[in-house]
Design an enzyme around this catalytic site. Structure first.
Site, PDB file in Angstrom:
ATOM      1  N   ARG A  15      23.804  12.469  -6.959  1.00 50.00           N
ATOM      2  CA  ARG A  15      23.120  11.907  -5.788  1.00 50.00           C
ATOM      3  C   ARG A  15      24.112  11.300  -4.782  1.00 50.00           C
ATOM      4  O   ARG A  15      23.858  10.268  -4.180  1.00 50.00           O
ATOM      5  CB  ARG A  15      22.062  10.884  -6.232  1.00 50.00           C
ATOM      6  CG  ARG A  15      20.869  11.565  -6.915  1.00 50.00           C
ATOM      7  CD  ARG A  15      19.829  10.562  -7.341  1.00 50.00           C
ATOM      8  NE  ARG A  15      20.347   9.697  -8.374  1.00 50.00           N
ATOM      9  CZ  ARG A  15      19.893   8.473  -8.647  1.00 50.00           C
ATOM     10  NH1 ARG A  15      18.893   7.987  -7.944  1.00 50.00           N
ATOM     11  NH2 ARG A  15      20.417   7.758  -9.621  1.00 50.00           N
ATOM     12  N   ILE A 437      -5.852  -2.923  -6.435  1.00 43.43           N
ATOM     13  CA  ILE A 437      -5.720  -1.581  -7.005  1.00 43.43           C
ATOM     14  C   ILE A 437      -4.911  -1.588  -8.300  1.00 43.43           C
ATOM     15  O   ILE A 437      -4.898  -0.612  -9.046  1.00 43.43           O
ATOM     16  CB  ILE A 437      -5.109  -0.614  -5.956  1.00 43.43           C
ATOM     17  CG1 ILE A 437      -5.925  -0.673  -4.663  1.00 43.43           C
ATOM     18  CG2 ILE A 437      -5.048   0.809  -6.457  1.00 43.43           C
ATOM     19  CD1 ILE A 437      -7.408  -0.380  -4.809  1.00 43.43           C
ATOM     20  N   GLU A 490       0.558  -4.841 -13.773  1.00 45.15           N
ATOM     21  CA  GLU A 490       1.410  -3.680 -14.091  1.00 45.15           C
ATOM     22  C   GLU A 490       2.927  -3.928 -14.086  1.00 45.15           C
ATOM     23  O   GLU A 490       3.695  -3.028 -13.745  1.00 45.15           O
ATOM     24  CB  GLU A 490       1.074  -2.496 -13.163  1.00 45.15           C
ATOM     25  CG  GLU A 490      -0.387  -2.088 -13.222  1.00 45.15           C
ATOM     26  CD  GLU A 490      -0.739  -0.907 -12.281  1.00 45.15           C
ATOM     27  OE1 GLU A 490       0.175  -0.170 -11.877  1.00 45.15           O
ATOM     28  OE2 GLU A 490      -1.930  -0.741 -11.983  1.00 45.15           O
ATOM     29  N   TRP A 567       2.525  15.198 -11.480  1.00 44.08           N
ATOM     30  CA  TRP A 567       3.816  14.544 -11.245  1.00 44.08           C
ATOM     31  C   TRP A 567       4.801  14.729 -12.393  1.00 44.08           C
ATOM     32  O   TRP A 567       5.746  13.979 -12.555  1.00 44.08           O
ATOM     33  CB  TRP A 567       3.587  13.063 -10.912  1.00 44.08           C
ATOM     34  CG  TRP A 567       2.924  12.892  -9.570  1.00 44.08           C
ATOM     35  CD1 TRP A 567       2.712  13.872  -8.644  1.00 44.08           C
ATOM     36  CD2 TRP A 567       2.386  11.695  -8.991  1.00 44.08           C
ATOM     37  NE1 TRP A 567       2.078  13.355  -7.539  1.00 44.08           N
ATOM     38  CE2 TRP A 567       1.864  12.029  -7.722  1.00 44.08           C
ATOM     39  CE3 TRP A 567       2.299  10.367  -9.431  1.00 44.08           C
ATOM     40  CZ2 TRP A 567       1.261  11.095  -6.888  1.00 44.08           C
ATOM     41  CZ3 TRP A 567       1.704   9.435  -8.591  1.00 44.08           C
ATOM     42  CH2 TRP A 567       1.187   9.792  -7.331  1.00 44.08           C
ATOM     43  N   ASP A 605      -6.582   5.980 -12.438  1.00 45.65           N
ATOM     44  CA  ASP A 605      -6.090   6.378 -11.116  1.00 45.65           C
ATOM     45  C   ASP A 605      -5.870   7.883 -11.024  1.00 45.65           C
ATOM     46  O   ASP A 605      -5.253   8.473 -11.910  1.00 45.65           O
ATOM     47  CB  ASP A 605      -4.751   5.691 -10.827  1.00 45.65           C
ATOM     48  CG  ASP A 605      -4.882   4.182 -10.679  1.00 45.65           C
ATOM     49  OD1 ASP A 605      -5.955   3.727 -10.232  1.00 45.65           O
ATOM     50  OD2 ASP A 605      -3.923   3.465 -11.010  1.00 45.65           O
ATOM     51  N   HIS A 647      -9.104   5.617  -8.474  1.00 41.54           N
ATOM     52  CA  HIS A 647      -8.470   5.275  -7.206  1.00 41.54           C
ATOM     53  C   HIS A 647      -7.722   6.482  -6.665  1.00 41.54           C
ATOM     54  O   HIS A 647      -7.053   7.203  -7.407  1.00 41.54           O
ATOM     55  CB  HIS A 647      -7.495   4.103  -7.402  1.00 41.54           C
ATOM     56  CG  HIS A 647      -6.539   3.956  -6.268  1.00 41.54           C
ATOM     57  ND1 HIS A 647      -6.913   3.489  -5.036  1.00 41.54           N
ATOM     58  CD2 HIS A 647      -5.220   4.257  -6.169  1.00 41.54           C
ATOM     59  CE1 HIS A 647      -5.865   3.493  -4.226  1.00 41.54           C
ATOM     60  NE2 HIS A 647      -4.830   3.951  -4.890  1.00 41.54           N
ATOM     61  N   CYS A 649      -5.271   7.457  -3.115  1.00 39.81           N
ATOM     62  CA  CYS A 649      -4.802   6.871  -1.866  1.00 39.81           C
ATOM     63  C   CYS A 649      -4.449   7.915  -0.828  1.00 39.81           C
ATOM     64  O   CYS A 649      -3.297   8.216  -0.605  1.00 39.81           O
ATOM     65  CB  CYS A 649      -3.624   5.943  -2.098  1.00 39.81           C
ATOM     66  SG  CYS A 649      -2.538   6.460  -3.412  1.00 39.81           S
ATOM     67  N   HIS A 700       0.966  -0.475   3.364  1.00 33.87           N
ATOM     68  CA  HIS A 700       2.252   0.110   3.757  1.00 33.87           C
ATOM     69  C   HIS A 700       2.959  -0.753   4.790  1.00 33.87           C
ATOM     70  O   HIS A 700       4.140  -0.583   5.041  1.00 33.87           O
ATOM     71  CB  HIS A 700       2.055   1.515   4.307  1.00 33.87           C
ATOM     72  CG  HIS A 700       1.388   2.430   3.327  1.00 33.87           C
ATOM     73  ND1 HIS A 700       0.021   2.581   3.288  1.00 33.87           N
ATOM     74  CD2 HIS A 700       1.884   3.188   2.335  1.00 33.87           C
ATOM     75  CE1 HIS A 700      -0.279   3.419   2.311  1.00 33.87           C
ATOM     76  NE2 HIS A 700       0.831   3.799   1.715  1.00 33.87           N
TER      77      HIS A 700
HETATM   78  N1  GLN Z   1      -2.637   1.374 -10.062  1.00 25.69           N
HETATM   79  C1  GLN Z   1      -1.534   1.845  -9.293  1.00 25.69           C
HETATM   80  C2  GLN Z   1      -0.923   0.688  -8.519  1.00 25.69           C
HETATM   81  O1  GLN Z   1      -1.640  -0.203  -8.167  1.00 25.69           O
HETATM   82  C3  GLN Z   1      -1.972   2.915  -8.332  1.00 25.69           C
HETATM   83  C4  GLN Z   1      -0.827   3.505  -7.569  1.00 25.69           C
HETATM   84  C5  GLN Z   1      -1.189   4.692  -6.696  1.00 25.69           C
HETATM   85  O2  GLN Z   1      -2.309   4.902  -6.342  1.00 25.69           O
HETATM   86  N2  GLN Z   1      -0.244   5.485  -6.324  1.00 25.69           N
HETATM   87  O3  GLN Z   1       0.262   0.694  -8.227  1.00 25.69           O
HETATM   88 ZN    ZN Z   2      -2.923   4.351  -4.313  1.00 24.95          ZN
END
Ligand code: GLN
Ligand code: ZN
Length: 760
Positions: A15, A437, A490, A567, A605, A647, A649, A700
């Site tokens: 990298r 979230i 988390e 992913w 998610d 969830h 996004c 963001h």
């Molecule tokens: N639960 C995850 C977080 O809050 C969801 C992340 C995502 O949607 N990319 O980070």
């Molecule tokens: Zn998200």
């Protein structure tokens, strides 16, 4: 028989480019220093390819940030807001376009979006209706000369005019961007004229040929390429398509007035007979038989037999051997993986190894080359067999469980309308419940503690204590803020997929398997090599620790099967749907254990569900069908009173709204604040049946959203979604934000919810 590759990774096997770019952006090094790193990397990569036996060396695949942005600048396509004199962007203009300017009054970056269905993001060129094109920058020519002088057989690569225009966007009102061909093609002609004499080949990437194309647009390809072809005499032209089969575009592609057509036979293998029958009599066919999107060793026997068939039909002069697409999407060099299990490693192949594979295939398929390769083929055969039969790949227990599933396993006991009554009583949330979230700010300390634990530098009790303290702090702050449904934050997760992969069987992790995601950002996807299962509970203790600290409900937090699949580097020896089902079963086990331990709300998610959508319309229904089935398999084992959340996004739901409803999650939270709730249109038109939390706060941005702003968004949402089914939450997780931003923002959000409750 020629070998070539469409492109090589750019970032450097360690990298180097990433590090140098970031130092340059910080102001620690000068442009000259960056330029010399770039030059050294290009030279090294050419050398690596050449030594591996690649005949035509690509030039122009290198980029400081992104190849579509390079092409925009190459042709003077620079949005006015960047104020670039004469439309000729220097290095710093280039980075401002890519990354935006900091500060309140700084110019925002250009839009970035996914490159087809890869995890690479390109910068979206912006075209004006009267866009002018001219040669704005000549590094392509300089690099071609440089490689030519060293003595390589040079193939310049750049996006073709169709892909360039179609993947861009209109600045201002919509218009047909292909109308711009008239202005653009002369600029391409000029470029091609300047290049000729300095390269043997020019490759135009037209992956749009693997998409559904309008018939009228398809007709434009031949005349445009004829014009380009007429502009050169000695230099040969190739059109490269990839990321899928050609479908109804095959006839056009096969008869383009160019010297060679490259096709992706890994994904479009079905096309081969048709192609051999229809390819223009003067056109060579480049066979993409080595997977440029995945890290597995090629089954050489299979590839060789495809190539031999093509040689029989066209003669070896008209057959080239290549990877399916640019090697940008795989890591550099498997030899750098020192910690990988040796058996699993023997099954793999990175960019450098793939270059050697195409050489071997070409030599094996063309006896006239006179190179003996039988031994190497035999070694490959053994390894392919060992992978097929390995007990590390095959876990009969998983197959047995999957085949025993019945339709009941994919459905909740009762329909949502009944469940929701039961859950309302059980959970006692107020109207417009507030939640987040999942993740909370990940400080440098959180990250270093996790790293040190992984490296064995700290003991597990010290690690656990640290994480528990973080969780306790998160809970306390959430109580103070006044949220209704809490999360543990988390802190133990470095990445939402890697974390689960580390706890599943059938997964492994590389130490150097980096691939570029955008700009200097790289990701290291985990590798699924075998049947997936979950040997023991993963999240149960963390969540229950959090629950022990509060009288309020705490959500269990999981990543969904489709996202885990999307992913990761996945197996190529069984359909993706099958692998996804296995992951779903593993997630299901975790859901069941969470419920058993007393957790009443579980969020699964699925932020990647939409990006897994196949490029071709005709294939989308099948994908959506198994994807939603997998989600339901992972989530349907719970009682009616347990509330399942999901969830996602992003905000384009139109195409997938039915599948989203079919997930039958009790609650879905989605990104909505940046689009000012516009996306709710799709929820309204379809009359989405369950509960929705459209994000009211853009995570963001570092800005702290005001109460008023969020009340206004909630009013908009209430016009579409009945109050009993509306939730209040941010757009996404908060791990990239600081507590100083998060706390006041969430306080405002809770106040906004309180005010909104008064007006319903
Ligand atoms: N639960 C995850 C977080 O809050 C969801 C992340 C995502 O949607 N990319 O980070
Ligand atoms: Zn998200």
């Amino acid at each position: 028989m020629l070998t070539h590759i469409l492109g090589y990774p750019r970032i450097g096997s360690n990298r180097e480019l990433k590090k140098k770019l970031e130092s340059y952006w910080k102001g620690d090094v000068l442009a000259d220093d960056l330029a010399s790193t770039a030059r050294a990397l290009r030279r090294l990569h050419w050398q690596n390819q050449s030594q591996a036996g690649v005949d035509l060396i690509p030039v122009g695949d290198f980029s400081y940030y992104d190849h579509m942005l390079d092409n925009a600048i190459r042709f003077g396509v620079i949005p006015e807001r960047f104020n670039v004199a004469d439309q000729k962007a220097g290095l710093d203009d280039y980075f401002v376009m890519a990354r935006g300017e900091s500060g309140e009054h700084g110019t925002p970056a250009m839009e970035m979006t996914k490159w087809f269905d890869t995890n690479y993001h390109y910068i979206v060129p912006e075209f004006k209706e009267d866009q002018n094109f001219f040669i704005g920058e000549e590094s392509l020519l300089e690099q071609a000369k440089e490689a030519n002088n060293i003595g390589y057989r040079v193939k310049v690569v750049l996006p073709g005019p169709f892909t360039f225009l179609l993947l861009g966007k209109c600045s201002g009102k919509e218009f047909d961007r292909l109308n711009l061909l008239e202005n653009l093609v002369p600029a391409y002609v000029e470029l091609v004229e300047r290049l000729s004499g300095h390269c043997e080949w020019i490759q135009f990437d037209e992956p749009v040929l693997a998409l559904d194309l309008d018939k009228e647009n398809l007709k434009l390809f031949s005349p445009v390429y004829r014009t380009l072809k007429e502009a050169v005499s000695d230099t040969k032209l190739m059109v490269a398509t990839y990321f899928g089969g050609l479908g109804e575009n095959l006839e056009t592609a096969a008869n383009l007035p160019v010297d060679a057509l490259h096709v992706d036979l890994v994904r479009g293998g079905k096309d081969i007979d048709d192609l051999l029958a229809k390819i223009g009599s003067k056109v060579a066919l480049s066979l993409g038989v080595v997977d440029g999107r995945n890290i597995w060793r090629t089954d050489l026997d299979k590839a060789v037999s495809t190539v031999k068939k093509a040689v029989q039909a066209l003669g070896s002069d008209r057959v080239f051997v290549a990877p399916s697409c640019s090697l940008l999407h795989v890591p550099f060099d498997l030899d750098l993986e020192t910690d990988l299990d040796s058996e699993i490693k023997s099954w793999m192949s990175y960019a450098r190894q793939k270059c050697a594979e195409i050489r071997l295939i070409a030599d094996a398929a063309n006896a006239a080359n006179g190179v003996k390769v039988d031994d190497k083929l035999q070694v490959n055969r053994k390894i392919i067999e060992s992978r097929q039969n390995s007990s590390r790949v095959n876990n009969p227990e998983v197959a047995k469980r999957l085949s025993a599933l019945g339709s009941k396993d994919f459905m909740r006991n009762s329909v949502y309308s009944l469940r929701s009554d039961i859950q309302r009583k059980e959970l006692g949330f107020p109207l417009l419940p507030t939640t987040t979230i999942g993740s909370f700010p990940q400080t440098a300390e959180v990250r270093s503690t996790r790293r040190n634990f992984k490296l064995g530098k700290i003991e597990s009790n010290e690690y656990e204590k640290f994480m528990q303290d973080y969780i306790a702090d998160c809970l306390k702050r959430q109580e103070e803020i006044g949220l209704d449904l809490l999360v543990h934050g988390e802190p133990e997760r470095n990445d939402m997929v890697e974390y689960f992969g580390e706890h599943f069987e059938g997964y492994c992790f590389t130490s150097n398997g980096w691939v570029q995601s955008y700009g200097s950002r790289c990701v290291k996807p985990p590798v699924i090599y075998g049947d997936v299962s979950r040997p023991e509970p993963i999240t149960v203790d963390w969540i229950n620790y959090a629950r022990s600290l509060s009288a309020k409900e705490v959500k269990g937090m999981l990543t969904g099967p489709v996202t885990i699949l999307c992913w990761s580097f996945v197996r190529d020896d069984q359909p993706r749907s099958e692998t996804c089902r296995q992951i779903a079963l593993a997630v299901r086990d975790e859901v069941a254990d969470l419920e058993k331990s007393g957790v009443k709300v579980i969020q699964i998610d699925e932020p990647a569900l939409r990006e897994g959508l196949p490029l071709r319309k005709a294939e989308q229904a099948e994908y959506l069908n198994w994807a939603q089935e997998c989600f339901r398999l992972s989530s349907s084992c719970v009682e009616d009173k347990t509330q399942i959340h999901t969830h996602m996004c992003y905000c384009e739901f139109d195409e997938i709204i039915k599948a989203i409803a079919a997930l039958d999650a009790d609650v879905i939270s989605i990104e909505a604040s940046r689009s000012r709730m516009e996306l709710l249109g799709s929820f309204k038109d379809f009359s989405y049946p369950n509960e929705v939390g459209p994000g009211v706060y853009d995570i963001h941005s570092p800005a702290i959203p005001s109460e008023d702003e969020m009340v206004a968004l909630l009013e908009k949402a209430l016009a579409v979604i009945p109050a009993e089914r509306l939730w209040v939450n941010p757009d996404c997780g908060l791990k990239t934000r600081r507590w100083e931003e998060v706390e006041p923002s969430l306080k405002n959000m809770v106040q906004a919810a309180k005010r909104a409750r008064l007006i319903i």
